[in-house]
Design a protein around this motif. Structure first.
Motif, mmCIF file in Angstrom:
data_model
loop_
_atom_site.group_PDB
_atom_site.id
_atom_site.type_symbol
_atom_site.label_atom_id
_atom_site.label_comp_id
_atom_site.label_asym_id
_atom_site.label_seq_id
_atom_site.Cartn_x
_atom_site.Cartn_y
_atom_site.Cartn_z
ATOM 1 N N LEU A 160 0.729 -1.316 -0.038
ATOM 2 C CA LEU A 160 0.118 0.087 0.070
ATOM 3 C C LEU A 160 0.854 1.073 -0.107
ATOM 4 O O LEU A 160 0.552 2.082 -0.680
ATOM 5 C CB LEU A 160 -0.964 0.105 1.187
ATOM 6 N N ILE A 161 1.793 1.275 0.916
ATOM 7 C CA ILE A 161 2.839 2.355 1.150
ATOM 8 C C ILE A 161 3.603 2.646 -0.430
ATOM 9 O O ILE A 161 3.597 3.711 -0.776
ATOM 10 C CB ILE A 161 3.810 2.212 2.091
ATOM 11 N N ASP A 162 4.074 1.595 -1.059
ATOM 12 C CA ASP A 162 4.852 1.758 -2.306
ATOM 13 C C ASP A 162 3.701 2.170 -3.419
ATOM 14 O O ASP A 162 4.467 2.833 -4.230
ATOM 15 C CB ASP A 162 5.213 0.490 -2.784
ATOM 16 N N MET A 163 2.639 1.651 -3.269
ATOM 17 C CA MET A 163 1.523 2.003 -4.431
ATOM 18 C C MET A 163 1.375 3.791 -4.121
ATOM 19 O O MET A 163 1.255 4.353 -5.216
ATOM 20 C CB MET A 163 0.374 1.283 -4.349
ATOM 21 N N TYR A 164 1.077 4.071 -3.200
ATOM 22 C CA TYR A 164 0.894 5.487 -2.865
ATOM 23 C C TYR A 164 2.252 6.371 -3.286
ATOM 24 O O TYR A 164 2.071 7.360 -4.036
ATOM 25 C CB TYR A 164 0.658 5.889 -1.485
ATOM 26 N N TRP A 165 3.342 5.712 -3.058
ATOM 27 C CA TRP A 165 4.649 6.362 -3.277
ATOM 28 C C TRP A 165 4.393 6.671 -4.908
ATOM 29 O O TRP A 165 4.794 7.686 -5.508
ATOM 30 C CB TRP A 165 5.751 5.573 -2.761
ATOM 31 N N ASP A 166 4.403 5.319 -5.490
ATOM 32 C CA ASP A 166 4.330 5.357 -7.252
ATOM 33 C C ASP A 166 3.436 6.409 -7.680
ATOM 34 O O ASP A 166 3.787 6.817 -9.012
ATOM 35 C CB ASP A 166 4.376 4.090 -7.399
ATOM 36 N N ASN A 167 2.628 6.363 -7.097
ATOM 37 C CA ASN A 167 1.236 7.431 -7.574
ATOM 38 C C ASN A 167 1.490 8.910 -7.154
ATOM 39 O O ASN A 167 0.646 9.669 -7.179
ATOM 40 C CB ASN A 167 -0.242 6.768 -7.192
#
Length: 422
Positions: A134-141
């Motif tokens: 979830l954290i990586d997804m928010y970061w990439d977005n």
């Protein structure tokens, strides 16, 4: 502001030492839908290696992946208040597939479901997997406020041992997301707190250096990374090969910082040291060749290094293909760009155009503003103004990947405007 949860984690880091941390049944209507049938099979794929191999295979067909992800999103919505058709393994694979394909609107609810599911199970490993995704997804977005919020929740909550042991790594991302939000004072305070908690460690000096680089304070960032390098060198608890590997990584980061700080001599010196220690490393050779050429230095030696990098990269990929770990052997787009650029700098424009066009034609690795800028410059030098304008227009469609890209975007916009006006 450092919360009580963060303070608890700092105490854990200090006490333990950071180095020690270093099927559901398908319904009848789903069976009639081939996409849903394929998605539900993901529930039975277990083990990281098997899951990775399956995801790689699925991701090769981008259009099919898009349809699969969209269908999975529908299935999740339909299951609201009912039994979820995906178990943890299946949901994790869908989330990662959606994340990879940048279908964030589907990835987010799947990761949220995974967090909720893992928390109910009280599984530390699953909680970490879900939260990290979830954290990586928010970061990439680029949703850095949500990264901060999610990281803060992770460190403030309590969980099983595996969950607690992951907190220093989540704290690292918390510091970075604060910096991305330009909350530099808060980020630096937390980085300093972590440094103080791990007095004999080296890792958090690099975190501080990362924040300072993001802030544009290059000399201070260089100082922080050099302190980290000294700490690694003095750490007798690390095995010699591990210590050398950490030192090499730090030197490589310093190389980029020296380039940003316009200190080409120190950047080259670090790369020369790395090449002496790792003569078969293609990246180090390519980077040194490019840096020299980009600064109008040692063209003959630069060209030789870049060609060696291309050759080393080809041999490594051929080996991987032979082992069944790679489907296709193709030249590295960044190295092709470097070769084209060193030839361009020597005014060998016709020769330069060949590798530059090949680099830009790589749909995956050639989608970079700098590569297309170089191609446009070469077209213009050959009197091909129409092609140059088209290349600059394409360049501006690519995302900025580094801080350097922001300055390059400004220059590309100016060159495009000038070319159109003439």
């Amino acid at each position: 502001m450092v919360t009580a949860g963060v303070r608890r984690v700092v105490l854990v880091v200090a006490a333990l030492g950071f180095a020690g941390l270093i099927g559901s049944q398908a319904r009848g209507d789903e069976k009639k839908n081939p996409l849903r049938e394929e998605l539900l099979k993901l529930n039975s794929v277990t083990g990281e290696d098997a899951q990775r191999d399956k995801l790689v295979a699925l991701a090769k067909d981008k259009e099919k992946t898009k349809k699969l992800v969209a269908e999975a999103g529908k299935m999740l919505k339909e299951a609201k208040g009912k039994e979820n058709p995906f178990n943890f393994n299946g949901a994790l694979m869908v989330a990662r597939l959606a994340h990879f394909n940048k279908q964030y609107d589907v990835a987010e609810p799947f990761y949220e479901y995974l967090v909720e599911s893992a928390t109910k199970l009280k599984s530390g490993s699953k909680m970490v997997q879900a939260y990290e995704g979830l954290i990586d997804m928010y970061w990439d977005n680029k949703k850095y406020a949500l990264v901060t919020e999610t990281c803060q929740k992770f460190v403030d909550d309590m969980g099983p041992d595996e969950y607690e042991q992951a907190k220093p790594f989540i704290l690292e991302r918390l510091v970075q997301s604060m910096a991305k939000e330009e909350k530099f004072d808060e980020a630096l305070r937390l980085a300093d707190t972590l440094i103080e908690a791990d007095r004999e460690g080296w890792y958090f000096f690099q975190l501080k250096g990362w924040v300072l680089r993001e802030q544009g304070k290059l000399p201070a960032a260089i100082e922080a990374y050099n302190k980290s390098l000294d700490k690694i060198d003095a750490n007798k608890g690390l095995k010699a090969d591990v210590r050398d590997r950490f030192k090499d990584r730090t030197r490589y980061i310093l190389t980029g910082l020296y380039v940003d700080n316009k200190d080409v001599e120190k950047a080259a010196k670090n790369l020369q040291t790395l090449i002496q220690r790792n003569p078969d490393n293609a990246t180090y050779k390519n980077d040194l060749g490019f840096i020299w050429a980009d600064n109008d230095l040692k063209f003959e030696e630069s060209e030789k290094l870049i060609k060696e990098a291309l050759d080393l990269d080809k041999k490594e990929k051929e080996k991987l293909k032979k082992e069944g770990k790679l489907d296709e052997v193709k030249p590295n787009a960044a190295y092709l760009d470097s070769l084209g650029w060193v030839l361009f700098k020597q005014k060998k424009y016709s020769e330069a155009l060949i590798p530059l066009k090949e680099a830009a034609a790589d749909d995956e690795d050639g989608s970079h503003l700098e590569i297309w800028d170089h191609l446009a410059d070469c077209h213009l030098a050959l009197g091909q103004k129409k092609e140059a304008i088209a290349a600059w227009e394409k360049a501006l469609k690519h995302e900025d990947l580094t801080k350097r890209d922001g300055e390059r975007r400004r220059k590309v916009s100016e060159k495009l405007k000038k070319a159109r006006a003439e």
